[in-house]
Design a protein around this motif. Structure first.
Motif, PDB file in Angstrom:
ATOM      1  N   HIS A 103       0.664  -1.824   0.119  1.00 34.03           N
ATOM      2  CA  HIS A 103       0.098   0.019  -0.024  1.00 34.03           C
ATOM      3  C   HIS A 103       0.621   0.810   0.359  1.00 34.03           C
ATOM      4  N   LYS A 104       1.889   1.598   1.105  1.00 32.74           N
ATOM      5  CA  LYS A 104       2.876   2.343   0.624  1.00 32.74           C
ATOM      6  C   LYS A 104       3.743   2.178  -1.066  1.00 32.74           C
ATOM      7  N   LEU A 105       3.672   1.689  -1.275  1.00 37.46           N
ATOM      8  CA  LEU A 105       4.034   2.151  -3.103  1.00 37.46           C
ATOM      9  C   LEU A 105       2.696   2.127  -3.632  1.00 37.46           C
ATOM     10  N   MET A 106       1.872   2.234  -3.426  1.00 33.22           N
ATOM     11  CA  MET A 106       0.221   2.454  -4.016  1.00 33.22           C
ATOM     12  C   MET A 106       0.601   4.258  -4.002  1.00 33.22           C
ATOM     13  N   GLU A 107       0.611   4.088  -2.628  1.00 39.19           N
ATOM     14  CA  GLU A 107       0.716   6.054  -1.948  1.00 39.19           C
ATOM     15  C   GLU A 107       1.534   6.914  -2.833  1.00 39.19           C
ATOM     16  N   MET A 108       2.583   6.459  -2.425  1.00 38.15           N
ATOM     17  CA  MET A 108       3.497   7.484  -2.736  1.00 38.15           C
ATOM     18  C   MET A 108       3.887   7.091  -4.438  1.00 38.15           C
ATOM     19  N   SER A 109       3.553   6.034  -5.367  1.00 37.44           N
ATOM     20  CA  SER A 109       2.781   6.297  -6.640  1.00 37.44           C
ATOM     21  C   SER A 109       2.416   7.516  -6.717  1.00 37.44           C
ATOM     22  N   THR A 110       1.194   6.907  -6.458  1.00 37.21           N
ATOM     23  CA  THR A 110      -0.400   8.427  -6.490  1.00 37.21           C
ATOM     24  C   THR A 110       0.343   9.797  -5.806  1.00 37.21           C
ATOM     25  N   PHE A 111       0.497  10.318  -4.700  1.00 38.12           N
ATOM     26  CA  PHE A 111       1.136  11.129  -5.187  1.00 38.12           C
ATOM     27  C   PHE A 111       1.879  12.438  -5.694  1.00 38.12           C
ATOM     28  N   GLY A 112       3.156  11.000  -6.317  1.00 36.18           N
ATOM     29  CA  GLY A 112       3.791  11.193  -7.519  1.00 36.18           C
ATOM     30  C   GLY A 112       3.508  11.786  -8.271  1.00 36.18           C
ATOM     31  N   LEU A 113       2.468  10.959  -9.121  1.00 38.63           N
ATOM     32  CA  LEU A 113       1.179  11.052 -10.386  1.00 38.63           C
ATOM     33  C   LEU A 113       0.459  12.894 -10.380  1.00 38.63           C
ATOM     34  N   THR A 114      -0.292  12.451  -8.359  1.00 39.48           N
ATOM     35  CA  THR A 114      -0.774  13.520  -8.830  1.00 39.48           C
ATOM     36  C   THR A 114      -0.478  14.875  -8.308  1.00 39.48           C
ATOM     37  N   LYS A 115       0.431  14.790  -7.171  1.00 37.36           N
ATOM     38  CA  LYS A 115       0.985  15.909  -6.321  1.00 37.36           C
ATOM     39  C   LYS A 115       1.895  16.782  -7.156  1.00 37.36           C
ATOM     40  N   LEU A 116       3.049  16.186  -7.836  1.00 41.56           N
ATOM     41  CA  LEU A 116       4.062  16.234  -8.283  1.00 41.56           C
ATOM     42  C   LEU A 116       4.615  16.838  -9.348  1.00 41.56           C
ATOM     43  N   GLN A 120       4.978  20.001 -12.788  1.00 37.59           N
ATOM     44  CA  GLN A 120       6.301  20.252 -13.476  1.00 37.59           C
ATOM     45  C   GLN A 120       6.032  21.033 -15.071  1.00 37.59           C
ATOM     46  N   THR A 121       7.062  22.341 -14.924  1.00 31.61           N
ATOM     47  CA  THR A 121       7.176  22.875 -16.767  1.00 31.61           C
ATOM     48  C   THR A 121       7.563  22.374 -17.383  1.00 31.61           C
ATOM     49  N   GLU A 122       8.874  21.541 -17.179  1.00 29.15           N
ATOM     50  CA  GLU A 122       9.521  20.988 -18.019  1.00 29.15           C
ATOM     51  C   GLU A 122       8.587  19.599 -18.359  1.00 29.15           C
ATOM     52  N   ASP A 123       9.403  18.717 -19.467  1.00 28.99           N
ATOM     53  CA  ASP A 123       8.872  17.502 -19.615  1.00 28.99           C
ATOM     54  C   ASP A 123       8.820  16.976 -18.592  1.00 28.99           C
ATOM     55  N   SER A 124       8.308  15.825 -17.995  1.00 29.05           N
ATOM     56  CA  SER A 124       7.984  14.906 -17.534  1.00 29.05           C
ATOM     57  C   SER A 124       8.187  13.430 -17.601  1.00 29.05           C
ATOM     58  N   SER A 125       7.331  13.679 -18.503  1.00 28.24           N
ATOM     59  CA  SER A 125       6.964  12.230 -19.245  1.00 28.24           C
ATOM     60  C   SER A 125       7.803  10.682 -18.503  1.00 28.24           C
ATOM     61  N   GLN A 126       9.455  10.728 -18.451  1.00 25.28           N
ATOM     62  CA  GLN A 126       9.850   9.668 -18.674  1.00 25.28           C
ATOM     63  C   GLN A 126       9.520   9.286 -16.765  1.00 25.28           C
ATOM     64  N   GLU A 127       9.508  10.178 -15.680  1.00 24.05           N
ATOM     65  CA  GLU A 127       9.161  10.092 -14.220  1.00 24.05           C
ATOM     66  C   GLU A 127       7.721   9.946 -14.017  1.00 24.05           C
ATOM     67  N   LYS A 128       6.903  10.737 -15.111  1.00 20.52           N
ATOM     68  CA  LYS A 128       5.510   9.620 -15.210  1.00 20.52           C
ATOM     69  C   LYS A 128       5.263   8.402 -15.598  1.00 20.52           C
ATOM     70  N   ALA A 129       6.210   7.838 -16.806  1.00 24.42           N
ATOM     71  CA  ALA A 129       5.976   6.998 -16.939  1.00 24.42           C
ATOM     72  C   ALA A 129       6.235   5.918 -15.510  1.00 24.42           C
ATOM     73  N   GLU A 130       7.609   6.028 -14.970  1.00 28.61           N
ATOM     74  CA  GLU A 130       7.998   5.380 -13.895  1.00 28.61           C
ATOM     75  C   GLU A 130       7.508   5.248 -12.893  1.00 28.61           C
ATOM     76  N   LEU A 131       6.850   6.172 -12.471  1.00 28.72           N
ATOM     77  CA  LEU A 131       5.787   6.358 -11.785  1.00 28.72           C
ATOM     78  C   LEU A 131       4.256   5.333 -11.663  1.00 28.72           C
ATOM     79  N   LEU A 132       3.936   5.585 -12.994  1.00 30.04           N
ATOM     80  CA  LEU A 132       3.081   4.839 -13.515  1.00 30.04           C
ATOM     81  C   LEU A 132       3.479   2.966 -13.557  1.00 30.04           C
ATOM     82  N   PHE A 133       4.581   2.806 -13.502  1.00 28.16           N
ATOM     83  CA  PHE A 133       5.495   1.399 -13.828  1.00 28.16           C
ATOM     84  C   PHE A 133       4.882   0.458 -12.212  1.00 28.16           C
TER      85      PHE A 133
END
Length: 478
Positions: A103-116, A120-133
């Motif tokens: 659950h902590k892995l779920m929550e931390m991924s969600t926080f990154g996807l929804t809050k961070l 982002q003002t620069e391309d963050s597609s790779q970071e988003k992909a990793e959080l989705l993964f």
């Protein structure tokens, strides 16, 4: 659901854990969610914490599920005392800890996807992909290991099928964003796993065929890095003075999978695989067997050995200090002896090693004793399925995969049940199929020192194939 009920606690705990501090409560008024979210490199800092949590989660899963299965026996006094039975209760603290880690892995991924990500003002597609993964991987673990789990605080308990469908959507999006081939390959292999678990034969075949394009594809979580964590399973099977986990004797030749070769143990912590090409081969072979296409299945199995397993790294290792010295069982063979998979099985050599004579060959990614001749000899669907599940057991050893193949599932924890009204009595019952032996039977063996033969009490792969129509196992056969 939340062991850490506020995202602030998750945020602060991650930051402090990355500084090698153990945080039990939030006391720093300056480390607030708003301050962190707007800070420099907040996304990258958070992503480092997510990677660390992924390693912690995998390590926790591997330690306890390997004990539940027939792979390892707790031969000492540490870790769970009842999972070997297997006895699994919703009030067991280990059940709660595994759930909390997922659950902590779920929550931390969600926080990154929804809050961070949105800030982002620069391309963050790779970071988003990793959080989705990692969000997908957490849901895949929940689907494989539990009768069901919520994916949000106090939310409804989602079934394994629903969790798998969600993981498929997340992995598909991640794969569309990733630019690195190795990350796309990991998504493809996990998509094949999801469809295999769902029994979607055609989709599983499609992704498995894509997954074998790179026969050496490998995705791992890391240990022993600057910010930790340690590979606790490596300690249990190799690094500790008392190696508390002993493998089933017929798997002796594959142990240890994780080990250190430097004087400083912390600097030589082996990674654990979470996606590798071998799985795609095995899914494809199982699908062809289910379609009665044994020739195609055998061809895939030979390609698995020739193109993947046999080309994985092998290391000569001094394991002369290994004496299986836990103490719960004192009859583990310490010399090269023959084994029988059960009382009716053939006598096989080479599966128990004499480590005192010098170096042994270790397989830090994949290994098996199965040969091309074994594959050539297959004549029926059941024989082929048996070999596939034997290969799965050997290739995925010490990766936390065997419990799922045995059809065993953890219940929702009592911690969740006490706070979440969506948890019913049914959710608090573990699933242990009736064909699974009780009283530590899966780990049991006899050692006839006169004949020099170790005999397993049960051949669990034989039992799996005998019960292949069970809804708990072999997804393509029900």
């Amino acid at each position: 659901m939340k062991t850490y009920p506020k995202s602030l606690y998750l945020l602060a705990s991650t930051l402090f854990l990355m500084s090698s501090c153990e945080l039990t409560e939030v006391t720093n008024p300056y480390v607030t969610e708003d301050r962190f979210v707007s800070s420099f490199q907040s996304l990258q800092t958070w992503l480092n914490g997510v990677r660390r949590q992924a390693s912690v989660t995998v390590g926790t899963v591997v330690e306890f599920t390997e004990l539940v299965s027939d792979n390892y026996f707790n031969n000492y006094t540490q870790s769970s005392k009842v999972f070997d039975t297997p006895e699994i209760n919703y009030f067991d603290q280990d059940v709660a800890n595994i759930q909390a880690s997922i659950h902590k892995l779920m929550e931390m991924s969600t926080f990154g996807l929804t809050k961070l990500i949105p800030l982002q003002t620069e391309d963050s597609s790779q970071e988003k992909a990793e959080l989705l993964f990692y969000q997908a991987y957490a849901q895949l673990l929940a689907a494989d290991l539990y009768v069901g789990l919520p994916t949000e605080a106090l939310g409804e308990v989602k079934s394994p099928d629903v969790l798998l469908q969600s993981a498929i959507a997340l992995l598909t999006e991640a794969a569309s964003l990733y630019t690195a081939e190795e990350e796309q390959e990991a998504c493809t292999i996990l998509l094949a796993r999801c469809h295999h678990r769902l029994g979607n034969l055609e989709e599983a075949v499609r992704y498995a065929q894509l997954g074998i394009a790179n026969p050496l594809s490998l995705k791992q979580v890391q240990y022993g890095t600057e910010n930790g964590p340690s590979n606790n399973f490596q300690s249990a099977i190799f690094s500790a003075t008392t190696n508390s986990f002993a493998p089933l004797p017929r798997l002796d030749f594959l142990d240890p999978k994780y080990f250190h070769q430097t004087a400083t143990v912390f600097e030589d912590e082996k990674p654990i695989a979470i996606a590798k090409a071998e799985e795609a081969y095995l899914i494809l072979a199982e699908a062809y067997a289910a379609q009665q296409n044994l020739a195609a299945s055998k061809q895939v199995l030979k390609a698995l050995l020739n193109n993947s397993v046999n080309k994985r790294t092998k290391i000569m290792l001094d394991d002369s200090k290994e004496t299986r010295n836990g103490g719960n069982r004192k009859d583990y063979p310490l010399q090269a002896v023959a084994v029988k998979f059960d009382e009716q099985g053939a006598v096989k050599d080479g599966l128990v090693l004499d480590r005192s004579k010098g170096n042994i060959q270790a397989h830090p990614v994949s290994g098996t004793h199965v040969t091309g001749k074994d594959i050539d000899a297959l004549a029926t669907e059941d024989e082929t399925l048996y070999l596939i599940y034997l290969l799965r057991q050997e290739i995925f050893l010490a990766e936390g995969r065997r419990m799922t193949d045995l059809g065993i599932r953890f219940p929702v924890s009592q911690r969740e049940q006490l706070s979440n009204t969506h948890v019913t009595e049914e959710h608090t019952q573990a699933i242990i199929p009736s064909f699974v032996p009780a009283n530590r039977g899966m780990d049991d063996f006899t050692y006839d020192t006169t004949s020099g033969i170790v005999t397993m009490t049960y051949d669990m792969n034989k039992i799996l194939i005998e019960n292949k129509s069970s809804s708990h196992i072999l997804p393509f056969h029900h």
